[in-house]
Design a protein around this motif. Structure first.
Motif, PDB file in Angstrom:
ATOM      1  N   GLU A  78       2.538 -11.014  -7.270  1.00 36.87           N
ATOM      2  CA  GLU A  78       3.644 -11.727  -6.645  1.00 36.87           C
ATOM      3  C   GLU A  78       3.185 -12.582  -5.468  1.00 36.87           C
ATOM      4  O   GLU A  78       3.786 -13.625  -5.189  1.00 36.87           O
ATOM      5  N   ASP A  79       2.135 -12.163  -4.787  1.00 38.97           N
ATOM      6  CA  ASP A  79       1.626 -12.945  -3.655  1.00 38.97           C
ATOM      7  C   ASP A  79       1.208 -14.349  -4.080  1.00 38.97           C
ATOM      8  O   ASP A  79       1.370 -15.309  -3.330  1.00 38.97           O
ATOM      9  N   PHE A  80       0.670 -14.474  -5.285  1.00 43.20           N
ATOM     10  CA  PHE A  80       0.250 -15.789  -5.767  1.00 43.20           C
ATOM     11  C   PHE A  80       1.462 -16.695  -6.006  1.00 43.20           C
ATOM     12  O   PHE A  80       1.422 -17.891  -5.731  1.00 43.20           O
ATOM     13  N   GLY A  81       2.550 -16.113  -6.493  1.00 44.37           N
ATOM     14  CA  GLY A  81       3.773 -16.893  -6.708  1.00 44.37           C
ATOM     15  C   GLY A  81       4.369 -17.381  -5.410  1.00 44.37           C
ATOM     16  O   GLY A  81       4.773 -18.543  -5.300  1.00 44.37           O
ATOM     17  N   PHE A  82       4.439 -16.490  -4.410  1.00 44.40           N
ATOM     18  CA  PHE A  82       4.967 -16.913  -3.121  1.00 44.40           C
ATOM     19  C   PHE A  82       4.079 -17.975  -2.489  1.00 44.40           C
ATOM     20  O   PHE A  82       4.571 -18.946  -1.912  1.00 44.40           O
ATOM     21  N   GLY A  83       2.778 -17.809  -2.599  1.00 46.99           N
ATOM     22  CA  GLY A  83       1.855 -18.815  -2.059  1.00 46.99           C
ATOM     23  C   GLY A  83       2.050 -20.165  -2.728  1.00 46.99           C
ATOM     24  O   GLY A  83       2.105 -21.196  -2.056  1.00 46.99           O
ATOM     25  N   ALA A  84       2.175 -20.152  -4.042  1.00 43.29           N
ATOM     26  CA  ALA A  84       2.362 -21.404  -4.785  1.00 43.29           C
ATOM     27  C   ALA A  84       3.680 -22.068  -4.401  1.00 43.29           C
ATOM     28  O   ALA A  84       3.739 -23.283  -4.203  1.00 43.29           O
ATOM     29  N   ALA A  85       4.743 -21.282  -4.288  1.00 45.57           N
ATOM     30  CA  ALA A  85       6.045 -21.840  -3.918  1.00 45.57           C
ATOM     31  C   ALA A  85       5.993 -22.437  -2.515  1.00 45.57           C
ATOM     32  O   ALA A  85       6.505 -23.544  -2.279  1.00 45.57           O
ATOM     33  N   MET A  86       5.377 -21.737  -1.589  1.00 44.99           N
ATOM     34  CA  MET A  86       5.318 -22.197  -0.202  1.00 44.99           C
ATOM     35  C   MET A  86       4.507 -23.495  -0.080  1.00 44.99           C
ATOM     36  O   MET A  86       4.946 -24.460   0.555  1.00 44.99           O
ATOM     37  N   ILE A  87       3.341 -23.522  -0.695  1.00 42.66           N
ATOM     38  CA  ILE A  87       2.484 -24.707  -0.603  1.00 42.66           C
ATOM     39  C   ILE A  87       3.129 -25.885  -1.334  1.00 42.66           C
ATOM     40  O   ILE A  87       3.131 -27.015  -0.829  1.00 42.66           O
TER      41      ILE A  87
END
Length: 109
Positions: A78-87
Motif C-alpha cells: 500500500e505504501d507504493f500506491g500512496f507514494g504514486a498518488a502523492m507524487i
C-alpha cells in the motif's frame, strides 16, 4: 477491513480521475513522468524498507488495516500506491498551474 488498502485505492482512483476528467495535462503519456516514477521508486524502496523492516520497525502498521502483502524488504504494498498518488497529484497540479500561468500572461486579443 483493510482500511489502509481501501484508502490507497480511493486515492489512486481520485488522482487518475482528476487528471483524465478535469486537468488533462497529458502526464500519463509523457516518458518523463514514468522515468520520474522509477526514480521515486528507486529511493522509496531503500528508505521505506528501512523504516518498515519487521526485524526493527520504525513505522508500525496494523496488519488488519492492510492486505498483509509486504514486498520487498517488508514494505507494505500500500505504501507504493500512496507514494504514486502523492507524487502524481503533485506533478499534475504543478503542470496545470504552469499551463494556467502561461495562459494568464497572454496579452488580450
Amino acid at each position: 477491513m483493510p482500511e489502509y488498502t481501501i484508502l490507497v485505492v480511493v486515492s489512486l482512483v481520485a488522482v487518475v480521475l482528476l487528471e483524465l476528467a478535469w486537468l488533462r495535462t497529458g502526464i500519463f503519456r509523457r516518458l518523463s513522468y514514468w522515468l520520474s516514477m522509477l526514480i521515486v521508486l528507486g529511493f522509496q524502496i531503500p528508505v521505506d524498507g528501512w523504516l518498515t523492516k519487521l526485524s526493527d520497525p520504525i513505522v508500525l502498521y496494523d496488519d488488519a488495516m492492510t492486505t498483509g502483502i509486504r514486498f520487498p524488504w517488508d514494505i507494505p504494498v500500500e505504501d507504493f500506491g500512496f507514494g504514486a498518488a502523492m507524487i502524481t497529484l503533485t506533478m499534475i497540479l504543478w503542470l496545470h498551474a504552469a499551463t494556467t500561468d502561461r495562459e494568464d500572461r497572454r496579452p488580450p486579443e
